[in-house]
Structure formats: structure tokens, C-alpha cells
Design an enzyme around this catalytic site. Sequence first.
Site, PDB file in Angstrom:
ATOM      1  N   LYS A 123       0.836  -1.195   0.000  1.00  0.00           N
ATOM      2  CA  LYS A 123       0.000   0.000   0.000  1.00  0.00           C
ATOM      3  C   LYS A 123       0.877   1.254   0.000  1.00  0.00           C
ATOM      4  O   LYS A 123       2.011   1.205   0.462  1.00  0.00           O
ATOM      5  CB  LYS A 123      -0.865   0.026   1.279  1.00  0.00           C
ATOM      6  CG  LYS A 123      -2.010  -0.949   1.294  1.00  0.00           C
ATOM      7  CD  LYS A 123      -2.845  -0.788   2.539  1.00  0.00           C
ATOM      8  CE  LYS A 123      -3.994  -1.781   2.564  1.00  0.00           C
ATOM      9  NZ  LYS A 123      -5.002  -1.574   1.519  1.00  0.00           N
ATOM     10  N   ARG A 167     -10.426 -11.433   1.719  1.00  0.00           N
ATOM     11  CA  ARG A 167     -11.226 -12.519   1.143  1.00  0.00           C
ATOM     12  C   ARG A 167     -10.481 -13.841   1.185  1.00  0.00           C
ATOM     13  O   ARG A 167     -11.085 -14.906   1.249  1.00  0.00           O
ATOM     14  CB  ARG A 167     -11.663 -12.136  -0.281  1.00  0.00           C
ATOM     15  CG  ARG A 167     -10.528 -11.902  -1.227  1.00  0.00           C
ATOM     16  CD  ARG A 167     -10.938 -11.117  -2.461  1.00  0.00           C
ATOM     17  NE  ARG A 167     -10.979  -9.674  -2.227  1.00  0.00           N
ATOM     18  CZ  ARG A 167     -11.327  -8.772  -3.153  1.00  0.00           C
ATOM     19  NH1 ARG A 167     -11.668  -9.168  -4.363  1.00  0.00           N
ATOM     20  NH2 ARG A 167     -11.342  -7.493  -2.858  1.00  0.00           N
TER      21      ARG A 167
HETATM   22  N1  BES Z   1      -8.247  -3.732   4.380  1.00  0.00           N
HETATM   23  C1  BES Z   1      -8.337  -3.324   3.023  1.00  0.00           C
HETATM   24  C2  BES Z   1      -9.632  -2.564   2.737  1.00  0.00           C
HETATM   25  C3  BES Z   1      -9.692  -1.132   3.192  1.00  0.00           C
HETATM   26  C4  BES Z   1      -8.999  -0.149   2.505  1.00  0.00           C
HETATM   27  C5  BES Z   1     -10.500  -0.768   4.229  1.00  0.00           C
HETATM   28  C6  BES Z   1      -9.093   1.165   2.906  1.00  0.00           C
HETATM   29  C7  BES Z   1     -10.614   0.552   4.611  1.00  0.00           C
HETATM   30  C8  BES Z   1      -9.909   1.513   3.958  1.00  0.00           C
HETATM   31  C9  BES Z   1      -8.321  -4.526   2.106  1.00  0.00           C
HETATM   32  O1  BES Z   1      -7.544  -5.582   2.530  1.00  0.00           O
HETATM   33  C10 BES Z   1      -7.766  -4.064   0.810  1.00  0.00           C
HETATM   34  O2  BES Z   1      -6.632  -3.697   0.788  1.00  0.00           O
HETATM   35  N2  BES Z   1      -8.575  -4.103  -0.233  1.00  0.00           N
HETATM   36  C11 BES Z   1      -8.171  -3.661  -1.517  1.00  0.00           C
HETATM   37  C12 BES Z   1      -8.722  -4.624  -2.525  1.00  0.00           C
HETATM   38  C13 BES Z   1      -8.231  -4.384  -3.919  1.00  0.00           C
HETATM   39  C14 BES Z   1      -6.758  -4.685  -4.016  1.00  0.00           C
HETATM   40  C15 BES Z   1      -9.026  -5.245  -4.857  1.00  0.00           C
HETATM   41  C16 BES Z   1      -8.720  -2.254  -1.732  1.00  0.00           C
HETATM   42  O3  BES Z   1      -9.843  -1.995  -1.320  1.00  0.00           O
HETATM   43  O4  BES Z   1      -7.991  -1.431  -2.257  1.00  0.00           O
HETATM   44 MN    MN Z   2      -5.535  -5.368   1.864  1.00  0.00          MN
END
Ligand code: BES
Ligand code: MN
Length: 496
Positions: A277, A351
Site C-alpha cells: 500500500k 477474502r
Molecule cells: N483492508 C483493506 C480494505 C480497506 C482499505 C478498508 C481502505 C478501509 C480503507 C483490504 O484488505 C484491501 O486492501 N482491499 C483492496 C482490494 C483491492 C486490491 C481489490 C482495496 O480496497 O484497495
Molecule cells: Mn488489503
Amino acid sequence: MEFSIKQSSPEKQRSGCLVVGVFEGGKLSPSAQALDKIAEHHLSDIIAKGDMDGKPETTLLLHNVANIAADRVLLVGLGKSSEFSPKQYLDALRSSYGALKKCACKDAALYLVDLAVQGRDMTWNIKQAVLAGAESRFRCDQLKSKPAEPGKLRKILLACAEKPDTNAQTALNQSVAMTHGIKLAKNLGNLPGNICTPTYLAEQAMELAKKHKLKANVLEEKEMQKLGMNSLLSVTRGSKQPAKLITLEYAGASAKQKPIVLVGKGITFDSGGISLKPGEGMDEMKFDMCGAASVLGTMQAIAEMGLELNVVAVIPSCENMPDGAASKPGDIVTSMSGQTIEILNTDAEGRLILCDALTYAARFEPETVIDIATLTGACVIALGNVATGLYSNEDKLARELLDAGEYAHDRAWQMPLWDDYQQQLDSNFADMQNIGGRAGGSITAACFLSRFTKEYRWAHLDIAGTAWKSGKEKGSTGRPVPLLTQYLINRAPVKV
Ligand code: BES
Ligand code: MN
Ligand code: ZN
């Protein structure tokens, strides 16, 4: 904070502060009228002078009101009297507690719970009065070297014009239990990743089990391997912290009754893994275990209430970190269900741990399974920070959860799980891929999970936008403990 409820007349009640409502335009609530009468129209004089107009979010603190037994009177603006809405009532509660916090009184009597709120009954008023009180008192000081100054306000009396019935007392007890669950969820959510590790979560679960006589079990990575949980294990590969699969069983009903299973995402830190990230705001990914925290909070609340239901908590927990051993984009794993998954983005890890936990959940022969997860940033884009995203393979279950959320003022909004979205998960190399592209990102994440929940009634709550607040008020909200707890209250048989 201690809460109690009883019949009480404001003119006779001894208290640090009496809280009474004034509607917009100066109309006094019935208890304010009673005070006004005994205090020789002191209240209506003030209103006539224009210092209190009853507008929402206004308060006025009065000292030395004549002929009463209490030390102070707090006037609180209720807004318009026609169509006195739930929002107006909640705003009035928040303003009252806010003003009480600033005054020196140790106890207060709230004459608000028997106001007629549109579409709500008195038990709702009582619950919300308790929840708002606990919310105003919550302090995030677990890791401050000196604890925050404890508020002086200790006791709240919910005062009613008529003798409260047993339903009112039950509502009070249930909401107090709910506040304890919310507090646990907030405290766990707020802990940083270096303290709140999967091992720490497992220890907290064991402690909860001891306190409330729940059955606890913690599966280690070796056992997960034997079960074929390769999807879950693929996420923890880059971490030095061992993954845990925590289960808690609450038996409030006969063993014959099938349990409701709550599955909570417990990523104690989500760096994104190799699909790292961006740095800004990454600290907030310590909140990626808020699903797990809300499940623990809910278990605590229902155990304290003694609900006559069987409920099981399943918490898959690990970190998502980059490392030489971490999973790479393109890696393919076989989940516990036998379905193969191409990991195109290691940041879509929620997931990957949930799918194995959902397969595992089937062994409890569940009546219903609900998973709770900070799953997608896309859900925040869709619904903001107000509503939780709700998906279900059964509309009746969706309705029940929506209603519980509405009642608890912890609202969800139903999103589609149509087959039309499923093709976004097609992979050239495996049964599916773990991302479905930018379009409908929260929906395709739910579609992914739906492939592992065909055997039972299931709902998925995406709490990415509701589990915590960012900015100046950064911190866990404890949501959706109120929604889940209210749903379980509604599912339990009514005690007679
Ligand atoms: N924990 C995150 C989701 C999240 C992101 C919650 C920002 C709250 C704020 C999750 O594991 C994630 O990183 N999801 C990705 C999925 C994507 C790579 C398909 C996302 O939402 O960017
Ligand atoms: Mn994630
Ligand atoms: Zn995550």
C-alpha cells in the site's frame, strides 16, 4: 457510567442536574412544564427573554432554580415539536451529555426517555440514551502514560413519568451489556499492530471465554495446514507473527439448536503485502481487525445478556506483510474448499482468509453465517462512513439485518450480489482470481466470498467505511456491535 431507570417527578428528584427538553419556539416538554410550575415560571421567563430557543444542539445550564431538590437544571433544545424524529432525539442526547461533561455534577437525571419519538417506542429511547451516554464517556487512553482525567459524571437516572415496566428494565440491561461489547471492540480496534497481534487477539478471546464460560479453541498454522487452509496461510507467509484461527462458542440454548456463526476478519496489520500500500495513512490498517473485534464485542454483550441462542465466533487472524517468503502476484493456491485461487493482488487478502474461515464455519452446522470485514476501499467510495455494505444470499436475512441496524442506529445498506458480476473473477489459470477490477470492487469482493457460502444462509457486512473514523477523531467506532447484538436479541426467544 452507571445507569438506572425509575419513575420520578422532576420537582422532587434529588440530583446533580435535571435534564429537561425544550422544543423549538419555546414549548416545554411535560417534565420541563412541571419544573416551570414549581419554580414560579423561571423556565418560561428565560425562554421569553430569548436565551433558550429550543433549537437543536443548544443547551442552557441553570443554577439555583427555586423550590426544587436538584442542584442544577439543564435545558436542552429538542428542535421542532411536530414530527419529533429519531435524529432529533439522538442529537438532544448528544448535546445533553456534552453539556453534562462540562459541568461538575456527579450524577444527572434525564427526563427525555418518555418523549414521543416518531416511529419509535420507549425501549428504543432507553437503549439510545444508554448508548449515547457510554459513547460520550469513552476515552481512548489505553496507551497514554497517564490515564485521561475520568469524567465526574458517574450516574445517570433515566427518569420516567410512569413506573417503567419489565421491558424498560430489560432494554436498560441489554443496552448496558451492549456498551460493554462496544467498548471491548473499540479498545481492541484502537490497539496498534505491534501490540494487537494474532496471538494477542487469541489471548483476549481466551480471557473472554474464561469470564463468560464460553468454549474457546485456537488453531495453529500446523492444524490449518492439515485442514488445507492454503488460502488463509498464503496471507501470513510474509509475517513473523504466527496466524491463529480462533473460535468461541456461546451455548445459550439447547445443543439441538443450530448456531448462528459470526466470522470476523482479523488482519492485525494490512501493509498490502508485495502489492504494498502507499505510505500515507497506512497506520490505519491496524484497524483491519475491526471485524474480529466486533465479533468479540458481540460475544461479550450477548453472553452478559444471557441470550437464549447458540452463537459461534470464528476469527481468522494474521498479518499481511511483504517479505522474501510472502505470496507474490500470480501465485495460485488451493483453498480448503478445493477451489483454486490466483492471487493477482496480495492486498486483496481479507477474502483470502475469510474464504477458508467460511468453509470451516460449515462444520458448526450453522443456521446462519454472518461475516464482518473491513474488506474494500471500494465500499467506502460507495457508501461513505454512514452505512455498512450488506450482501446476502437470502433476502429475509438481509431484511432482518437491515432492520436491526436501523433500530440500533448502526445502519447498513443492501448491495447486489447478482451473478452478472461473477465473471469479473474469471481467471485464465485457476478457478477464480482474487480481484475483479476497479468497477464494483465491494460487490466483486462479496461475489468472491459467495463462492464459499453456498451451503448455508449467509450475509456479509463490509465495514470498511464504518469501523473507524479518520482525521482528528481517529479511532474505532465499535460498529457493527450494535447491529449484530440487536439482530441476535431479535432472534432470541422472548423470555417470559
Ligand atoms: N483492508 C483493506 C480494505 C480497506 C482499505 C478498508 C481502505 C478501509 C480503507 C483490504 O484488505 C484491501 O486492501 N482491499 C483492496 C482490494 C483491492 C486490491 C481489490 C482495496 O480496497 O484497495
Ligand atoms: Mn488489503
Ligand atoms: Zn485488509
